[in-house]
Scaffold this motif. Structure first.
Motif, mmCIF file in Angstrom:
data_model
loop_
_atom_site.group_PDB
_atom_site.id
_atom_site.type_symbol
_atom_site.label_atom_id
_atom_site.label_comp_id
_atom_site.label_asym_id
_atom_site.label_seq_id
_atom_site.Cartn_x
_atom_site.Cartn_y
_atom_site.Cartn_z
ATOM 1 N N LEU A 164 6.384 -1.363 -0.873
ATOM 2 C CA LEU A 164 5.896 0.011 -0.825
ATOM 3 C C LEU A 164 6.495 0.694 0.393
ATOM 4 O O LEU A 164 6.267 0.265 1.528
ATOM 5 C CB LEU A 164 4.366 0.039 -0.739
ATOM 6 N N LEU A 165 7.282 1.750 0.167
ATOM 7 C CA LEU A 165 7.908 2.495 1.246
ATOM 8 C C LEU A 165 7.241 3.864 1.353
ATOM 9 O O LEU A 165 7.247 4.634 0.399
ATOM 10 C CB LEU A 165 9.405 2.657 0.982
ATOM 11 N N PHE A 166 6.669 4.143 2.511
ATOM 12 C CA PHE A 166 5.984 5.418 2.724
ATOM 13 C C PHE A 166 6.740 6.254 3.743
ATOM 14 O O PHE A 166 7.123 5.752 4.806
ATOM 15 C CB PHE A 166 4.553 5.187 3.230
ATOM 16 N N ASN A 167 6.939 7.516 3.405
ATOM 17 C CA ASN A 167 7.543 8.439 4.343
ATOM 18 C C ASN A 167 6.525 8.802 5.419
ATOM 19 O O ASN A 167 5.321 8.877 5.146
ATOM 20 C CB ASN A 167 8.002 9.705 3.608
ATOM 21 N N ARG A 168 7.009 9.026 6.649
ATOM 22 C CA ARG A 168 6.110 9.383 7.744
ATOM 23 C C ARG A 168 5.277 10.614 7.414
ATOM 24 O O ARG A 168 4.132 10.742 7.853
ATOM 25 C CB ARG A 168 6.914 9.640 9.023
ATOM 26 N N ALA A 169 5.851 11.526 6.618
ATOM 27 C CA ALA A 169 5.161 12.771 6.289
ATOM 28 C C ALA A 169 3.944 12.540 5.396
ATOM 29 O O ALA A 169 3.086 13.422 5.274
ATOM 30 C CB ALA A 169 6.130 13.742 5.609
ATOM 31 N N GLU A 170 3.834 11.367 4.769
ATOM 32 C CA GLU A 170 2.706 11.084 3.881
ATOM 33 C C GLU A 170 1.421 10.762 4.637
ATOM 34 O O GLU A 170 0.355 10.685 4.034
ATOM 35 C CB GLU A 170 3.059 9.916 2.947
ATOM 36 N N GLY A 171 1.524 10.554 5.942
ATOM 37 C CA GLY A 171 0.322 10.314 6.730
ATOM 38 C C GLY A 171 -0.143 8.864 6.684
ATOM 39 O O GLY A 171 0.512 7.982 6.123
ATOM 40 N N LEU A 172 -1.319 8.610 7.269
ATOM 41 C CA LEU A 172 -1.820 7.251 7.443
ATOM 42 C C LEU A 172 -2.564 6.711 6.229
ATOM 43 O O LEU A 172 -2.593 5.498 6.012
ATOM 44 C CB LEU A 172 -2.763 7.199 8.655
ATOM 45 N N ARG A 173 -3.180 7.563 5.450
ATOM 46 C CA ARG A 173 -4.108 7.105 4.413
ATOM 47 C C ARG A 173 -3.489 6.106 3.435
ATOM 48 O O ARG A 173 -4.059 5.030 3.214
ATOM 49 C CB ARG A 173 -4.688 8.300 3.652
ATOM 50 N N PRO A 174 -2.330 6.382 2.822
ATOM 51 C CA PRO A 174 -1.774 5.406 1.875
ATOM 52 C C PRO A 174 -1.363 4.095 2.540
ATOM 53 O O PRO A 174 -1.435 3.023 1.928
ATOM 54 C CB PRO A 174 -0.568 6.124 1.275
ATOM 55 N N ILE A 175 -0.961 4.163 3.808
ATOM 56 C CA ILE A 175 -0.569 2.946 4.535
ATOM 57 C C ILE A 175 -1.779 2.064 4.778
ATOM 58 O O ILE A 175 -1.745 0.848 4.532
ATOM 59 C CB ILE A 175 0.105 3.322 5.872
ATOM 60 N N ILE A 176 -2.871 2.656 5.237
ATOM 61 C CA ILE A 176 -4.096 1.888 5.496
ATOM 62 C C ILE A 176 -4.641 1.315 4.200
ATOM 63 O O ILE A 176 -5.105 0.159 4.152
ATOM 64 C CB ILE A 176 -5.153 2.780 6.175
ATOM 65 N N LYS A 177 -4.583 2.093 3.122
ATOM 66 C CA LYS A 177 -5.062 1.611 1.821
ATOM 67 C C LYS A 177 -4.279 0.379 1.372
ATOM 68 O O LYS A 177 -4.851 -0.620 0.932
ATOM 69 C CB LYS A 177 -4.929 2.720 0.775
ATOM 70 N N ALA A 178 -2.945 0.421 1.508
ATOM 71 C CA ALA A 178 -2.107 -0.712 1.115
ATOM 72 C C ALA A 178 -2.345 -1.910 2.030
ATOM 73 O O ALA A 178 -2.335 -3.063 1.581
ATOM 74 C CB ALA A 178 -0.641 -0.303 1.151
ATOM 75 N N LEU A 179 -2.579 -1.666 3.296
ATOM 76 C CA LEU A 179 -2.833 -2.739 4.252
ATOM 77 C C LEU A 179 -4.155 -3.426 3.936
ATOM 78 O O LEU A 179 -4.235 -4.668 3.894
ATOM 79 C CB LEU A 179 -2.842 -2.164 5.669
ATOM 80 N N ARG A 180 -5.194 -2.679 3.707
ATOM 81 C CA ARG A 180 -6.505 -3.255 3.391
ATOM 82 C C ARG A 180 -6.502 -4.028 2.076
ATOM 83 O O ARG A 180 -7.319 -4.931 1.876
ATOM 84 C CB ARG A 180 -7.556 -2.146 3.327
ATOM 85 N N ALA A 181 -5.559 -3.684 1.198
ATOM 86 C CA ALA A 181 -5.442 -4.398 -0.073
ATOM 87 C C ALA A 181 -4.726 -5.736 0.081
ATOM 88 O O ALA A 181 -4.489 -6.431 -0.912
ATOM 89 C CB ALA A 181 -4.721 -3.526 -1.091
ATOM 90 N N GLY A 182 -4.376 -6.090 1.317
ATOM 91 C CA GLY A 182 -3.735 -7.370 1.567
ATOM 92 C C GLY A 182 -2.244 -7.303 1.798
ATOM 93 O O GLY A 182 -1.568 -8.338 1.823
ATOM 94 N N GLY A 183 -1.726 -6.109 1.975
ATOM 95 C CA GLY A 183 -0.294 -5.960 2.203
ATOM 96 C C GLY A 183 0.126 -6.422 3.587
ATOM 97 O O GLY A 183 -0.703 -6.618 4.483
ATOM 98 N N GLY A 184 1.430 -6.598 3.741
ATOM 99 C CA GLY A 184 2.001 -6.921 5.041
ATOM 100 C C GLY A 184 2.781 -5.726 5.547
ATOM 101 O O GLY A 184 3.817 -5.361 4.985
ATOM 102 N N LEU A 185 2.270 -5.092 6.591
ATOM 103 C CA LEU A 185 2.878 -3.867 7.100
ATOM 104 C C LEU A 185 3.930 -4.194 8.157
ATOM 105 O O LEU A 185 3.621 -4.808 9.180
ATOM 106 C CB LEU A 185 1.803 -2.956 7.711
ATOM 107 N N PHE A 186 5.176 -3.798 7.912
ATOM 108 C CA PHE A 186 6.222 -3.892 8.923
ATOM 109 C C PHE A 186 6.038 -2.730 9.892
ATOM 110 O O PHE A 186 6.090 -1.573 9.488
ATOM 111 C CB PHE A 186 7.604 -3.796 8.277
ATOM 112 N N LEU A 187 5.829 -3.049 11.157
ATOM 113 C CA LEU A 187 5.612 -2.006 12.150
ATOM 114 C C LEU A 187 6.604 -2.183 13.287
ATOM 115 O O LEU A 187 6.726 -3.277 13.860
ATOM 116 C CB LEU A 187 4.169 -2.070 12.665
ATOM 117 N N LEU A 188 7.298 -1.087 13.612
ATOM 118 C CA LEU A 188 8.344 -1.095 14.640
ATOM 119 C C LEU A 188 7.972 -0.069 15.711
ATOM 120 O O LEU A 188 8.553 1.019 15.766
ATOM 121 C CB LEU A 188 9.700 -0.748 14.022
#
Length: 293
Positions: A164-188
């Motif tokens: 799942l690739l999220f653009n910065r302009a999409e904000g935090l909500r979809p990222i947090i939702k994917a993370l809570r669902a068990g995703g692995g977030l690459f953070l730099l």
């Protein structure tokens, strides 16, 4: 638009052609290009040398010049390596990637943040994780100016596993939702994104504008922080997972961000020429301090 298409298609064709070269030849070409770039790209060379002078004042100038040239070489080599990372079959890629360290972290189904500092092997780390894990990979994506290349790069980075690739302009909500669902977030989070999104914490003893997103994402996503380090080797890359951090996050964002900065500094010291020194890490300054670059 026609120019974008032509340029994009030319770059894509070039990457497919480069992927056919033996790795030693590709690395040799990268070494040559890196030496040329070090001589000709004066502004970036000065940025790298300034960073090294600030972070390694104990070194003599000749050593810093050697390190700076080597970082340009790694820059070019890893850019060329994207050709086979993005186009070759898994069998070929797996022979060149070695995933090591705390692999048991991949068996834990809870949300996970992969803290990936800006070492030059980042793209290899992403591919290694996609091939070595069934977990959904979540990443924050910066849109490319060429739409043809933008679409191709997104497709190439998502070709293994679920990504799942999220653009910065999409904000935090979809990222947090994917993370809570068990995703692995690459953070730099070790780049300078300006004062607005950052707090100042020490980095090699210098106050550096640093985003506090690691602490916030860990709290909001109820996630473990697992460091992911990428190292260029003669035969490809070594990708190392470290055990997840204990007692993180705390209720003190400054403390958490300082810890992250200190950990990244310690990892850099183990492979200083493989870090992204061509970035203006100290561009933003605390109030009253003069510019560095």
């Amino acid at each position: 638009m026609a120019a974008h298409k032509l340029t994009g298609r030319a770059v894509i064709a070039l990457m497919h052609g480069l992927a056919l070269l033996p790795l030693p030849l590709l690395r040799g070409l990268g070494s040559l290009l890196g030496k040329i770039l070090f001589k000709t790209a004066k502004p970036r060379r000065e940025i790298a040398l300034t960073n090294l002078r600030l972070c390694f004042p104990e070194l003599d100038e000749a050593t810093r010049e050697q390190w700076a040239q080597q970082t340009f070489i790694y820059f070019c080599q890893t850019w060329l390596d994207r050709s086979w990372l993005w186009t070759s079959k898994p069998e070929k890629i797996n022979k060149r990637l070695r995933l090591t360290g705390a692999l048991q972290e991949l068996d834990n189904p809870s949300p996970m943040i992969l803290l990936a500092p800006h070492f030059y092997g980042l793209d290899a780390a992403g591919v290694a994780m996609a091939l070595g894990s069934t977990r959904t990979a979540v990443s924050i994506y910066t849109k490319q100016p060429n739409p043809v290349l933008d679409a191709w790069i997104k497709e190439r980075r998502a070709r293994f596993g679920e990504v799942l690739l999220f653009n910065r302009a999409e904000g935090l909500r979809p990222i947090i939702k994917a993370l809570r669902a068990g995703g692995g977030l690459f953070l730099l989070p070790d780049m300078n994104f300006g004062e607005r999104e950052s707090i100042f914490v020490p980095f090699f003893g210098i106050q550096a504008a640093t985003v506090s997103s690691l602490s916030r994402f860990a709290e909001m996503g109820h996630a473990r922080v697992v460091p992911l380090l990428s190292r260029v080797t003669k035969n490809g890359y070594e990708i190392e997972l470290l055990p997840h951090w204990q007692d993180f996050p705390t209720d003190d964002v400054v403390h958490d961000t300082t810890r992250m900065s200190q950990e990244v500094e310690a990892w850099i010291r183990t492979m200083p020429t493989q870090y992204f020194w061509v970035h203006k890490r100290f561009k933003s300054r605390p109030p009253g301090e003069p510019p560095i670059y």
